[in-house]
Design a protein around this motif. Structure first.
Motif, PDB file in Angstrom:
ATOM      1  N   THR A   1       0.827  -1.218   0.000  1.00  0.00           N
ATOM      2  CA  THR A   1       0.000   0.000   0.000  1.00  0.00           C
ATOM      3  C   THR A   1       0.859   1.266   0.000  1.00  0.00           C
ATOM      4  O   THR A   1       0.495   2.250  -0.625  1.00  0.00           O
ATOM      5  CB  THR A   1      -0.979   0.023   1.196  1.00  0.00           C
TER       6      THR A   1
ATOM      7  N   ARG B   1       2.417   6.152  -2.691  1.00  0.00           N
ATOM      8  CA  ARG B   1       3.454   7.071  -3.194  1.00  0.00           C
ATOM      9  C   ARG B   1       3.273   7.331  -4.691  1.00  0.00           C
ATOM     10  O   ARG B   1       3.464   8.454  -5.157  1.00  0.00           O
ATOM     11  CB  ARG B   1       4.855   6.510  -2.916  1.00  0.00           C
TER      12      ARG B   1
ATOM     13  N   GLU C   1       1.991   9.635   9.639  1.00  0.00           N
ATOM     14  CA  GLU C   1       0.743   9.126  10.235  1.00  0.00           C
ATOM     15  C   GLU C   1       0.034   8.234   9.224  1.00  0.00           C
ATOM     16  O   GLU C   1       0.345   8.265   8.037  1.00  0.00           O
ATOM     17  CB  GLU C   1      -0.163  10.315  10.605  1.00  0.00           C
TER      18      GLU C   1
ATOM     19  N   VAL D   1      -2.876   6.876   6.760  1.00  0.00           N
ATOM     20  CA  VAL D   1      -3.917   7.370   5.871  1.00  0.00           C
ATOM     21  C   VAL D   1      -5.229   6.715   6.316  1.00  0.00           C
ATOM     22  O   VAL D   1      -5.203   5.653   6.954  1.00  0.00           O
ATOM     23  CB  VAL D   1      -3.511   6.961   4.431  1.00  0.00           C
TER      24      VAL D   1
ATOM     25  N   GLY E   1       2.373  -4.030   4.280  1.00  0.00           N
ATOM     26  CA  GLY E   1       1.925  -2.707   4.740  1.00  0.00           C
ATOM     27  C   GLY E   1       0.412  -2.600   4.871  1.00  0.00           C
ATOM     28  O   GLY E   1      -0.125  -1.520   5.082  1.00  0.00           O
TER      29      GLY E   1
ATOM     30  N   GLN F   1      -8.903  -2.281   9.343  1.00  0.00           N
ATOM     31  CA  GLN F   1      -8.489  -2.757   8.008  1.00  0.00           C
ATOM     32  C   GLN F   1      -8.499  -4.283   7.952  1.00  0.00           C
ATOM     33  O   GLN F   1      -8.894  -4.881   6.948  1.00  0.00           O
ATOM     34  CB  GLN F   1      -7.093  -2.232   7.656  1.00  0.00           C
TER      35      GLN F   1
ATOM     36  N   ARG G   1      13.396   8.331   0.291  1.00  0.00           N
ATOM     37  CA  ARG G   1      11.999   8.644   0.586  1.00  0.00           C
ATOM     38  C   ARG G   1      11.938   9.857   1.497  1.00  0.00           C
ATOM     39  O   ARG G   1      12.725   9.977   2.422  1.00  0.00           O
ATOM     40  CB  ARG G   1      11.333   7.440   1.258  1.00  0.00           C
TER      41      ARG G   1
ATOM     42  N   ARG H   1       6.256   7.204  12.610  1.00  0.00           N
ATOM     43  CA  ARG H   1       5.877   5.946  11.948  1.00  0.00           C
ATOM     44  C   ARG H   1       5.959   4.795  12.941  1.00  0.00           C
ATOM     45  O   ARG H   1       5.114   3.894  12.932  1.00  0.00           O
ATOM     46  CB  ARG H   1       6.784   5.690  10.737  1.00  0.00           C
TER      47      ARG H   1
HETATM   48  N1  LIG Z   1      -2.415   0.173   5.249  1.00  0.00           N
HETATM   49  C1  LIG Z   1      -2.167   1.486   5.440  1.00  0.00           C
HETATM   50  N2  LIG Z   1      -3.003   2.236   6.205  1.00  0.00           N
HETATM   51  C2  LIG Z   1      -2.788   3.546   6.407  1.00  0.00           C
HETATM   52  N3  LIG Z   1      -1.737   4.216   5.910  1.00  0.00           N
HETATM   53  C3  LIG Z   1      -0.870   3.528   5.126  1.00  0.00           C
HETATM   54  C4  LIG Z   1      -1.044   2.136   4.860  1.00  0.00           C
HETATM   55  N4  LIG Z   1      -0.024   1.717   4.056  1.00  0.00           N
HETATM   56  C5  LIG Z   1       0.753   2.802   3.852  1.00  0.00           C
HETATM   57  N5  LIG Z   1       0.256   3.890   4.482  1.00  0.00           N
HETATM   58  C6  LIG Z   1       0.836   5.261   4.472  1.00  0.00           C
HETATM   59  O1  LIG Z   1       1.994   5.269   3.648  1.00  0.00           O
HETATM   60  C7  LIG Z   1       3.168   5.530   4.423  1.00  0.00           C
HETATM   61  C8  LIG Z   1       4.311   4.679   3.913  1.00  0.00           C
HETATM   62  O2  LIG Z   1       3.983   3.323   4.033  1.00  0.00           O
HETATM   63  P1  LIG Z   1       5.056   2.142   3.787  1.00  0.00           P
HETATM   64  O3  LIG Z   1       5.758   2.367   2.506  1.00  0.00           O
HETATM   65  O4  LIG Z   1       4.373   0.840   4.005  1.00  0.00           O
HETATM   66  O5  LIG Z   1       6.092   2.463   4.932  1.00  0.00           O
HETATM   67  P2  LIG Z   1       6.933   1.751   6.027  1.00  0.00           P
HETATM   68  O6  LIG Z   1       8.317   1.768   5.461  1.00  0.00           O
HETATM   69  O7  LIG Z   1       6.737   2.755   7.127  1.00  0.00           O
HETATM   70  O8  LIG Z   1       6.437   0.380   6.363  1.00  0.00           O
HETATM   71  C9  LIG Z   1       2.756   5.273   5.865  1.00  0.00           C
HETATM   72  O9  LIG Z   1       3.539   6.015   6.781  1.00  0.00           O
HETATM   73  C10 LIG Z   1       1.285   5.717   5.840  1.00  0.00           C
HETATM   74  O10 LIG Z   1       1.172   7.128   5.879  1.00  0.00           O
END
Ligand SMILES: Nc1ncnc2c1ncn2[C@@H]1O[C@H](COP(=O)(O)OP(=O)(O)O)[C@@H](O)[C@H]1O
Length: 221
Positions: free
Chosen positions: A62, A67, A88, A90, A116, A123, A191, A202
Motif C-alpha cells: 500500500t 506514493r 501518520e 492514511v 503494509g 483494516q 523517501r 511511523r
Molecule cells: N495500510 C495502510 N493504512 C494507512 N496508511 C498507510 C497504509 N499503508 C501505507 N500507508 C501510508 O503510507 C506511508 C508509507 O507506508 P510504507 O511504505 O508501508 O512504509 P513503512 O516503510 O513505514 O512500512 C505510511 O507512513 C502511511 O502514511
C-alpha cells in the motif's frame, strides 16, 4: 488498446521463453495469501520480491501504491499526502479501496503478499469481509519482529530505485555507483519520510495501531 496490438514476432525469443517457463512453473503452485507485518525497515519490502517469485503471487504494497498516487497527484494521492509526510496513517477507507481494486489484477490469480496492509484492526476486519465474499482466506501472517533501536540507521541510509522497488543502503548494501541503480543505471531516490524525525511517528503508529493487528490474527489462528 496497447496490449492487444503487441505483435508476438517483435517480442524477443528469450522473453517469450522465460514467460512460458514462468507460467509452466506457476501452473502447479497452490494458492497462497500472505500478510507481512513489521515496522518500517524490518525487511518486508526486501523479502516480498523473493517470496513473490517463488510462489507466483502478486506483491501489494500500500505504501508504494500511495506514493505512486501522490507523485501522479491523483485525488487519492492528494488526500493521502499530508498524513504520509507526517508519518501518520492514511484513512482506512482510502487504503481498503485501493487493496480491494488491486486484488482483482490477473497477477494476483495465485494469491497475494500484502505488505503494509492491514495496518489497523479495522483494516483487518474489512479484509476478512472482502475475502469472505470471494470464499477465500489468509493462509499465513508473518511477523517481522525487530528492535526499534536498529531501525533508525537502516531507514536513514536507505536509497530506493522507484521503478523496480530495489533498495540499497549507504553502509549495508551500497550501489556500485553512489546514487545510481546497479541494474538500470537510473538515479536512486531517498523517501521523503525516511528521516529520523518522521520515523519516530511511523514507529509510534506501528506500536499503537498495527501491533494490535498481530493479536487479532493470533486469536483467530
Ligand atoms: N495500510 C495502510 N493504512 C494507512 N496508511 C498507510 C497504509 N499503508 C501505507 N500507508 C501510508 O503510507 C506511508 C508509507 O507506508 P510504507 O511504505 O508501508 O512504509 P513503512 O516503510 O513505514 O512500512 C505510511 O507512513 C502511511 O502514511
Amino acid at each position: 488498446m496497447a496490449s492487444s496490438s503487441v505483435n508476438l514476432e517483435d517480442v524477443p525469443s528469450e522473453s517469450l521463453m522465460s514467460e512460458l517457463l514462468r507460467r509452466m512453473k506457476c501452473a502447479s503452485k497452490p494458492e497462497k495469501r500472505l500478510i507481512l507485518i513489521g515496522p518500517p525497515g524490518s525487511g518486508k519490502g526486501t523479502q516480498s520480491p523473493m517470496i513473490k517469485d517463488e510462489y507466483c503471487l502478486c506483491h501489494l504494497a500500500t505504501g508504494d501504491m500511495l506514493r505512486a498516487a501522490v507523485a501522479a497527484k491523483t485525488p487519492l494521492g492528494i488526500k493521502a499526502k499530508e498524513a504520509m509526510d507526517k508519518g501518520e496513517l492514511v484513512s482506512d477507507d482510502l487504503v481498503v479501496g485501493i487493496i480491494d481494486e488491486a486484488m482483482k489484477k490477473p497477477s494476483c490469480q495465485k494469491g497475494f503478499i500484502l505488505d503494509g496492509f492491514p495496518r489497523t484492526v479495522v483494516q483487518a476486519q474489512k479484509l476478512d469481509e472482502m475475502l469472505e465474499k470471494q470464499g477465500a482466506k489468509i493462509d499465513k501472517v508473518l511477523d517481522f519482529a525487530i528492535d526499534d533501536a536498529i531501525l533508525e540507521e537502516r531507514i536513514t541510509g536507505r536509497w530506493i530505485h522507484p521503478a523496480s522497488g530495489r533498495t540499497y543502503h549507504t553502509k549495508f548494501a551500497p550501489p556500485k555507483v553512489p546514487g545510481i541503480d546497479d541494474v538500470t543505471g537510473e538515479p536512486l531516490i531517498q523517501r521523503k519520510d525516511d528521516t529520523a524525525a518522521v520515523l519516530k511517528s511511523r514507529l509510534e503508529a506501528f506500536h499503537k495501531q498495527t501491533e494490535p493487528v498481530i493479536d487479532y490474527y493470533s486469536k483467530k489462528a
